[in-house]
Write an enzyme that holds these catalytic residues in place. Structure first.
Site, PDB file in Angstrom:
ATOM      1  N   ALA A  62       2.977  -3.298   4.646  1.00  0.00           N
ATOM      2  CA  ALA A  62       2.230  -3.975   5.551  1.00  0.00           C
ATOM      3  C   ALA A  62       0.714  -4.456   4.883  1.00  0.00           C
ATOM      4  CB  ALA A  62       1.953  -3.609   6.928  1.00  0.00           C
ATOM      5  N   GLY A  63       0.212  -5.525   5.530  1.00  0.00           N
ATOM      6  CA  GLY A  63      -0.914  -6.003   4.920  1.00  0.00           C
ATOM      7  C   GLY A  63      -0.885  -7.172   3.886  1.00  0.00           C
ATOM      8  N   ASN A 111     -10.323  -1.361   1.771  1.00  0.00           N
ATOM      9  CA  ASN A 111     -10.313  -2.623   2.618  1.00  0.00           C
ATOM     10  C   ASN A 111     -10.897  -2.356   3.969  1.00  0.00           C
ATOM     11  OD1 ASN A 111      -8.297  -3.436   4.795  1.00  0.00           O
ATOM     12  ND2 ASN A 111      -7.195  -1.883   3.596  1.00  0.00           N
ATOM     13  N   GLY A 114      -9.788  -5.196   9.350  1.00  0.00           N
ATOM     14  CA  GLY A 114      -9.819  -5.210  10.690  1.00  0.00           C
ATOM     15  C   GLY A 114      -8.769  -6.121  11.299  1.00  0.00           C
ATOM     16  N   PHE A 115      -7.552  -6.249  10.815  1.00  0.00           N
ATOM     17  CA  PHE A 115      -6.401  -7.017  11.448  1.00  0.00           C
ATOM     18  C   PHE A 115      -6.832  -8.593  11.503  1.00  0.00           C
ATOM     19  CE2 PHE A 115      -4.653  -3.310  14.104  1.00  0.00           C
ATOM     20  CZ  PHE A 115      -4.251  -2.526  13.032  1.00  0.00           C
ATOM     21  N   ASN A 169       1.603   0.310  14.272  1.00  0.00           N
ATOM     22  CA  ASN A 169       0.657   0.707  13.246  1.00  0.00           C
ATOM     23  C   ASN A 169      -0.630   1.355  14.221  1.00  0.00           C
ATOM     24  OD1 ASN A 169      -1.358   1.120  11.753  1.00  0.00           O
ATOM     25  ND2 ASN A 169      -1.846  -1.132  11.177  1.00  0.00           N
ATOM     26  N   SER A 172      -4.581   2.399  11.247  1.00  0.00           N
ATOM     27  CA  SER A 172      -5.568   1.669  10.542  1.00  0.00           C
ATOM     28  C   SER A 172      -6.949   2.130  10.950  1.00  0.00           C
ATOM     29  CB  SER A 172      -5.618   0.052  10.887  1.00  0.00           C
ATOM     30  OG  SER A 172      -6.648  -0.299  10.676  1.00  0.00           O
ATOM     31  N   ASN A 174      -9.650   0.695  10.656  1.00  0.00           N
ATOM     32  CA  ASN A 174     -10.615  -0.372  10.744  1.00  0.00           C
ATOM     33  C   ASN A 174     -10.638  -1.171  12.075  1.00  0.00           C
ATOM     34  OD1 ASN A 174     -11.415  -0.328   7.825  1.00  0.00           O
ATOM     35  ND2 ASN A 174      -9.089  -1.274   7.222  1.00  0.00           N
ATOM     36  N   THR A 175      -9.903  -0.699  13.106  1.00  0.00           N
ATOM     37  CA  THR A 175     -10.194  -0.970  14.254  1.00  0.00           C
ATOM     38  C   THR A 175     -10.755   0.328  15.108  1.00  0.00           C
ATOM     39  OG1 THR A 175      -8.427  -2.541  14.173  1.00  0.00           O
ATOM     40  CG2 THR A 175      -8.907  -1.794  16.310  1.00  0.00           C
ATOM     41  N   SER A 242       1.918   6.895   4.419  1.00  0.00           N
ATOM     42  CA  SER A 242       1.128   6.794   5.349  1.00  0.00           C
ATOM     43  C   SER A 242       0.239   5.406   5.176  1.00  0.00           C
ATOM     44  CB  SER A 242      -0.213   8.008   5.245  1.00  0.00           C
ATOM     45  OG  SER A 242      -0.706   7.521   3.818  1.00  0.00           O
ATOM     46  N   ASN A 243      -0.631   5.216   6.130  1.00  0.00           N
ATOM     47  CA  ASN A 243      -1.695   4.296   5.850  1.00  0.00           C
ATOM     48  C   ASN A 243      -2.799   4.561   4.841  1.00  0.00           C
ATOM     49  OD1 ASN A 243      -3.184   1.691   6.767  1.00  0.00           O
ATOM     50  ND2 ASN A 243      -2.043   1.977   8.733  1.00  0.00           N
ATOM     51  N   GLY A 264      -4.008   3.015  -3.019  1.00  0.00           N
ATOM     52  CA  GLY A 264      -3.954   3.070  -4.568  1.00  0.00           C
ATOM     53  C   GLY A 264      -3.641   4.567  -4.989  1.00  0.00           C
TER      54      GLY A 264
HETATM   55  C1  LIG Z   1      -5.655  -5.264   1.520  1.00  0.00           C
HETATM   56  C2  LIG Z   1      -4.917  -4.321   2.563  1.00  0.00           C
HETATM   57  C3  LIG Z   1      -4.516  -4.710   3.816  1.00  0.00           C
HETATM   58  C4  LIG Z   1      -3.729  -3.920   4.641  1.00  0.00           C
HETATM   59  N1  LIG Z   1      -3.426  -4.297   5.814  1.00  0.00           N
HETATM   60  C5  LIG Z   1      -2.596  -3.329   6.605  1.00  0.00           C
HETATM   61  C6  LIG Z   1      -2.190  -4.035   7.876  1.00  0.00           C
HETATM   62  O1  LIG Z   1      -2.440  -5.039   8.198  1.00  0.00           O
HETATM   63  N2  LIG Z   1      -1.329  -2.952   8.471  1.00  0.00           N
HETATM   64  C7  LIG Z   1      -0.864  -1.951   8.116  1.00  0.00           C
HETATM   65  O2  LIG Z   1      -0.219  -1.216   8.663  1.00  0.00           O
HETATM   66  N3  LIG Z   1      -1.255  -1.304   6.788  1.00  0.00           N
HETATM   67  C8  LIG Z   1      -2.132  -2.101   5.906  1.00  0.00           C
HETATM   68  N4  LIG Z   1      -2.490  -1.678   4.867  1.00  0.00           N
HETATM   69  C9  LIG Z   1      -2.100  -0.453   4.188  1.00  0.00           C
HETATM   70  C10 LIG Z   1      -0.871  -0.588   3.481  1.00  0.00           C
HETATM   71  O3  LIG Z   1       0.432  -1.009   4.075  1.00  0.00           O
HETATM   72  C11 LIG Z   1      -0.526   0.718   3.037  1.00  0.00           C
HETATM   73  O4  LIG Z   1      -0.099   1.699   3.888  1.00  0.00           O
HETATM   74  C12 LIG Z   1      -1.715   1.563   1.897  1.00  0.00           C
HETATM   75  O5  LIG Z   1      -2.444   0.468   1.238  1.00  0.00           O
HETATM   76  C13 LIG Z   1      -1.276   2.348   0.945  1.00  0.00           C
HETATM   77  O6  LIG Z   1      -0.303   2.155   0.270  1.00  0.00           O
HETATM   78  P1  LIG Z   1      -0.757   1.572  -1.568  1.00  0.00           P
HETATM   79  O7  LIG Z   1      -1.383   2.728  -2.018  1.00  0.00           O
HETATM   80  O8  LIG Z   1       0.619   1.299  -2.039  1.00  0.00           O
HETATM   81  O9  LIG Z   1      -1.570   0.520  -1.274  1.00  0.00           O
HETATM   82  C14 LIG Z   1      -3.168  -2.557   4.032  1.00  0.00           C
HETATM   83  C15 LIG Z   1      -3.688  -2.269   2.608  1.00  0.00           C
HETATM   84  C16 LIG Z   1      -4.573  -3.101   1.826  1.00  0.00           C
HETATM   85  C17 LIG Z   1      -4.920  -2.791   0.515  1.00  0.00           C
END
Ligand SMILES: Cc1cc2nc3c(=O)[nH]c(=O)nc-3n(C[C@H](O)[C@H](O)[C@H](O)COP(=O)(O)O)c2cc1C
Length: 362
Positions: A62-63, A111, A114-115, A169, A172, A174-175, A242-243, A264
């Protein structure tokens, strides 16, 4: 052609500011510039999740596609499923820019978006125009809402006809205050109202759409058993672990000082330990989606061995490009062969015990 585009994409995009690079990626996918993956999935990668059948267990997290602009293109890249969102009932701008920071030497991103999203109605209209494939809808709450739980319920009701599954979700960073919904008493209210809303859909003759809860990797270890108990008692259909994390461990880039959620490679260890702990705390009764720091086939396999039935990635794609998806699938199919197993699901949780025993910080 396909190969060179896939290899060039991350290097070219790295020259642009992160949000512009992301917009260009979405535009390219909307225009169909990235050709579809041509190779059919190996049959050993086919997997079931909460009643859904997927051709392979690899998805984009997601995101990436907050507003459901490119779910079909995500599937065409070779993903077994797509997840759109987070969407909130009303459109909102999110936090001021800059709000995405690359940490290249750490292979990470911070990041604090903030949705930012266009709201339910815009995403719904796009999803109503497409068909086929497993598409999850990740729902959240508006920053200024008076009824946070009500926003999640609205998400379930609005997208019930078009979602293959829902991700809730509550993780996050950021909220402000959102992650408080992970506390056991708050979970009771949230899950109670969501399950009631779904029961109404079932009573009206709709099919059962799985409800997945997405957790933070920063839940204190001692709190996890109580959270798991609530998820079990409300019979949620899946848990995503996880997030992003607020922790800043062993980072080299100065941007590590930025506020927001870290994703990452530096998130890989923490999120995989949490995943294994969630697998153990739920006795493997709830299927899991493993997310956090997947940037290779090896990392995806580790998530599956730690307890994940499905995996998702985002930051790995920023650094490796879309060719990573096929590489992961090839490596997973090879791992099934090496293990003398028939299907990727035979490897789920085979190393959960050893991962769960590791300290949360590597
Ligand atoms: C730019 C960005 C925006 C994201 N936005 C959301 C989001 O809107 N909703 C959500 O559940 N997770 C969001 N995530 C989290 C990712 O879905 C994921 O859980 C997290 O980045 C860990 O995976 P990764 O290490 O492969 O990036 C976001 C991550 C990034 C980097």
């Amino acid at each position: 052609m396909l190969r060179s585009l896939f290899e060039l994409a991350p290097r070219c995009l790295a020259l642009l500011p992160p949000e512009e690079a992301h917009e260009l990626t979405l535009k390219s996918l909307e225009l169909g510039i990235f050709p579809a993956a041509s190779k059919p999935d190996h049959p050993s990668l086919a997997v079931g999740f909460a009643g859904l059948s997927l051709p392979n267990p690899v998805g984009i997290a997601a995101g990436f596609d907050k507003d459901a602009r490119v779910p079909g293109a995500v599937l065409s890249l070779g993903c077994g499923f797509a997840e759109i969102g987070t969407v909130t009932p009303l459109a909102q701008l999110g936090n001021p820019s800059p709000r995405i920071f690359r940490l290249p030497r750490d292979r990470a991103v911070i990041n604090r978006l903030g949705f930012n999203n266009g709201g339910h109605q815009a995403a719904l209209a796009r999803l109503q125009r497409r068909s086929g494939g497993v598409i999850g809808v990740n729902v959240g709450a508006n920053k200024e809402t008076k009824d946070r739980v009500g926003d999640y319920v609205q998400g379930l009701e609005a997208f019930y006809d078009v979602a293959s599954y829902f991700t809730v979700n509550i993780s996050s960073p950021n909220t402000p205050g959102l992650r408080d919904l992970q506390q056991p008493a708050a979970l009771d209210e949230l899950l109670g109202r969501l399950m009631e809303a779904r029961a109404k859909q079932l009573a009206a003759g709709q099919p059962k759409r799985p409800i997945v809860i997405k957790l933070s990797p920063d839940i204190a270890e001692e709190d996890l058993p109580a959270v798991a108990a609530k998820l079990l008692s409300h019979a949620v259909d899946g848990i995503a672990v996880s997030n992003t994390t607020l922790s800043r461990h062993n980072l080299r880039e100065p941007a590590a000082r930025e506020a927001g959620g870290l994703s990452g490679r530096p998130l890989f260890h923490r999120s995989t330990v949490m995943l294994a702990k969630a697998h153990q705390a739920t006795q493997g009764k709830i299927p899991l989606i493993g997310i956090g720091g997947i940037d290779s086939g090896e990392a995806a396999l580790a998530k599956i061995e730690a307890g994940a039935t499905l995996v998702q990635l985002y930051t790995g794609l920023i650094y490796e490009g879309p060719g990573l998806i096929q590489r992961i699938k090839d490596d997973l199919a090879a791992a099934v062969r090496r293990a003398g197993a028939l299907a990727i699901s035979d490897l789920v949780g085979t190393a959960a015990k050893s991962w769960a025993a590791k300290p949360i910080e590597a």
